[in-house]
Design a protein around this motif. Structure first.
Motif, PDB file in Angstrom:
ATOM      1  N   PHE A 101       0.849  -1.197   0.000  1.00  0.00           N
ATOM      2  CA  PHE A 101       0.000   0.000   0.000  1.00  0.00           C
ATOM      3  C   PHE A 101       0.876   1.236   0.000  1.00  0.00           C
ATOM      4  O   PHE A 101       2.085   1.160   0.254  1.00  0.00           O
ATOM      5  CB  PHE A 101      -1.006  -0.001   1.163  1.00  0.00           C
ATOM      6  CG  PHE A 101      -0.418   0.074   2.550  1.00  0.00           C
ATOM      7  CD1 PHE A 101      -0.083   1.287   3.135  1.00  0.00           C
ATOM      8  CD2 PHE A 101      -0.252  -1.079   3.305  1.00  0.00           C
ATOM      9  CE1 PHE A 101       0.415   1.368   4.421  1.00  0.00           C
ATOM     10  CE2 PHE A 101       0.260  -1.020   4.613  1.00  0.00           C
ATOM     11  CZ  PHE A 101       0.586   0.200   5.163  1.00  0.00           C
ATOM     12  N   ILE A 102       0.263   2.370  -0.319  1.00  0.00           N
ATOM     13  CA  ILE A 102       0.989   3.636  -0.409  1.00  0.00           C
ATOM     14  C   ILE A 102       0.321   4.677   0.475  1.00  0.00           C
ATOM     15  O   ILE A 102      -0.888   4.901   0.394  1.00  0.00           O
ATOM     16  CB  ILE A 102       1.043   4.148  -1.863  1.00  0.00           C
ATOM     17  CG1 ILE A 102       1.957   3.248  -2.703  1.00  0.00           C
ATOM     18  CG2 ILE A 102       1.538   5.593  -1.924  1.00  0.00           C
ATOM     19  CD1 ILE A 102       2.039   3.644  -4.171  1.00  0.00           C
ATOM     20  N   ALA A 103       1.130   5.311   1.324  1.00  0.00           N
ATOM     21  CA  ALA A 103       0.697   6.447   2.141  1.00  0.00           C
ATOM     22  C   ALA A 103       1.652   7.580   1.829  1.00  0.00           C
ATOM     23  O   ALA A 103       2.741   7.656   2.401  1.00  0.00           O
ATOM     24  CB  ALA A 103       0.732   6.086   3.627  1.00  0.00           C
ATOM     25  N   ALA A 104       1.271   8.463   0.908  1.00  0.00           N
ATOM     26  CA  ALA A 104       2.221   9.457   0.395  1.00  0.00           C
ATOM     27  C   ALA A 104       1.503  10.723  -0.063  1.00  0.00           C
ATOM     28  O   ALA A 104       1.524  11.058  -1.242  1.00  0.00           O
ATOM     29  CB  ALA A 104       3.038   8.853  -0.754  1.00  0.00           C
ATOM     30  N   SER A 105       0.848  11.415   0.890  1.00  0.00           N
ATOM     31  CA  SER A 105       0.044  12.610   0.555  1.00  0.00           C
ATOM     32  C   SER A 105      -0.713  12.358  -0.755  1.00  0.00           C
ATOM     33  O   SER A 105      -0.679  13.159  -1.685  1.00  0.00           O
ATOM     34  CB  SER A 105       0.922  13.872   0.469  1.00  0.00           C
ATOM     35  OG  SER A 105       1.988  13.721  -0.445  1.00  0.00           O
ATOM     36  N   TYR A 106      -1.423  11.237  -0.781  1.00  0.00           N
ATOM     37  CA  TYR A 106      -2.039  10.678  -1.986  1.00  0.00           C
ATOM     38  C   TYR A 106      -3.511  11.078  -2.037  1.00  0.00           C
ATOM     39  O   TYR A 106      -4.374  10.419  -1.463  1.00  0.00           O
ATOM     40  CB  TYR A 106      -1.889   9.159  -1.934  1.00  0.00           C
ATOM     41  CG  TYR A 106      -1.969   8.405  -3.230  1.00  0.00           C
ATOM     42  CD1 TYR A 106      -2.168   9.036  -4.447  1.00  0.00           C
ATOM     43  CD2 TYR A 106      -1.835   7.015  -3.231  1.00  0.00           C
ATOM     44  CE1 TYR A 106      -2.224   8.306  -5.618  1.00  0.00           C
ATOM     45  CE2 TYR A 106      -1.889   6.280  -4.393  1.00  0.00           C
ATOM     46  CZ  TYR A 106      -2.089   6.926  -5.584  1.00  0.00           C
ATOM     47  OH  TYR A 106      -2.152   6.199  -6.752  1.00  0.00           O
ATOM     48  N   SER A 107      -3.803  12.177  -2.720  1.00  0.00           N
ATOM     49  CA  SER A 107      -5.174  12.682  -2.781  1.00  0.00           C
ATOM     50  C   SER A 107      -6.064  11.753  -3.609  1.00  0.00           C
ATOM     51  O   SER A 107      -5.696  11.310  -4.691  1.00  0.00           O
ATOM     52  CB  SER A 107      -5.202  14.087  -3.390  1.00  0.00           C
ATOM     53  OG  SER A 107      -4.532  15.005  -2.559  1.00  0.00           O
ATOM     54  N   ILE A 108      -7.254  11.484  -3.086  1.00  0.00           N
ATOM     55  CA  ILE A 108      -8.215  10.635  -3.780  1.00  0.00           C
ATOM     56  C   ILE A 108      -8.904  11.452  -4.870  1.00  0.00           C
ATOM     57  O   ILE A 108      -9.516  12.490  -4.585  1.00  0.00           O
ATOM     58  CB  ILE A 108      -9.275  10.089  -2.800  1.00  0.00           C
ATOM     59  CG1 ILE A 108      -8.598   9.298  -1.679  1.00  0.00           C
ATOM     60  CG2 ILE A 108     -10.297   9.227  -3.530  1.00  0.00           C
ATOM     61  CD1 ILE A 108      -9.539   8.912  -0.538  1.00  0.00           C
TER      62      ILE A 108
END
Length: 277
Positions: A101-108
């Motif tokens: 998974f990715i947690a990187a200021s990842y806007s939906i």
């Protein structure tokens, strides 16, 4: 002859069992040596307060969130392998299985949701402007007219301000946010714009403490989500972990630790699935 046939059949059954075991849960990784569990997680390496690689290790709000999630999935901190996830590479990394998974200021966004799934959101950020702490001349976005606004190469944030809110703003392109901050400190520019969480992370660095402030304009809604491969059952498990992180106070603690020095006025933790337009 009968004994030989039975032995061969038993060997075939054993081989199938070993194969089935090797193809087990998609949620647990194994390293190539020793069989110890490992999980690979994508984060930013160059965003202070969000995700940053330093000589001392990895730090930031996304790192804290990802570490908490991994723990809920059954992994200890030393079983995490961090992988840099640049903005342009995130969907591809998930599709290829480079990371769990990715947690990187990842806007939906709808465009991204066509390619990957998102757990969360876990943070509601907004586009804002960072100014010098002693500058009281910028009280609204329109005050950016005739001001020098930093535009990081490849970012559309400053151009959005110019197009929609301050058409007379003077955009100056800098290679990095750190370069913008130096320009802001030296009065070569008047403001830097991107997500308020990112701005707070930079401003919270010890070398910049007390020198900058967020204008608090909240020009857009940025719903940060945890990216997972399309169709992955990890989405539901991560959502459960995020809900627990909020309920036990760990989420608020992580916000304060990573953004607090910049006086970041964060939104309350968003409800799972509640994406603000």
């Amino acid at each position: 002859m009968k004994l030989r046939k039975v032995t061969a059949a038993s060997a075939a059954v054993l081989a199938l069992a070993v194969t089935a075991t090797a193809c087990g849960s998609d949620d647990k990784d194994s390293s190539s040596s020793g069989g110890d569990k490992k999980i690979t997680i994508g984060i930013k390496f160059d965003q202070p307060g969000i995700g940053q690689k330093t000589p001392q290790g990895y730090s930031g709000f996304d790192v804290d969130v990802a570490t908490y999630i991994a723990k809920q999935l059954g992994y200890k901190a030393d079983q995490i392998e961090w992988k840099e996830s640049k903005s342009a590479d995130r969907e591809t990394m998930l599709q290829r299985g480079d990371v769990k998974f990715i947690a990187a200021s990842y806007s939906i966004t709808p465009e991204r949701q066509e390619k990957v799934d998102f757990a969360g959101p876990y943070l509601l950020a907004h586009q804002d402007v960072l100014v010098r702490a002693d500058d009281n001349s910028i009280k609204s976005p329109s005050d950016l007219n005739s001001k020098k606004l930093c535009s990081v190469t490849g970012s559309t944030s400053a151009q959005n301000v110019k197009d929609k809110l301050a058409p007379k703003a003077n955009l100056l392109k800098y290679p990095t946010y750190s370069a913008c901050l130096t320009g802001l400190q030296n009065k070569a520019i008047d403001g830097l714009t991107t997500d308020d969480s990112i701005l707070a992370g930079y401003a919270a660095q010890a070398s910049f403490k007390g020198k900058f402030k967020l204008a608090g304009f909240k020009m857009t809604n940025e719903n940060y989500g945890i990216g997972v491969k399309k169709g992955s059952d990890l989405k539901a498990k991560i959502n459960t972990a995020l809900e627990k992180m909020v309920s036990d106070g760990a989420w608020e603690k992580a916000v304060t630790a990573n953004f607090g020095p910049a006086n970041y006025k964060n939104e309350p933790a968003p409800k799972i699935g509640d994406i603000k337009k």
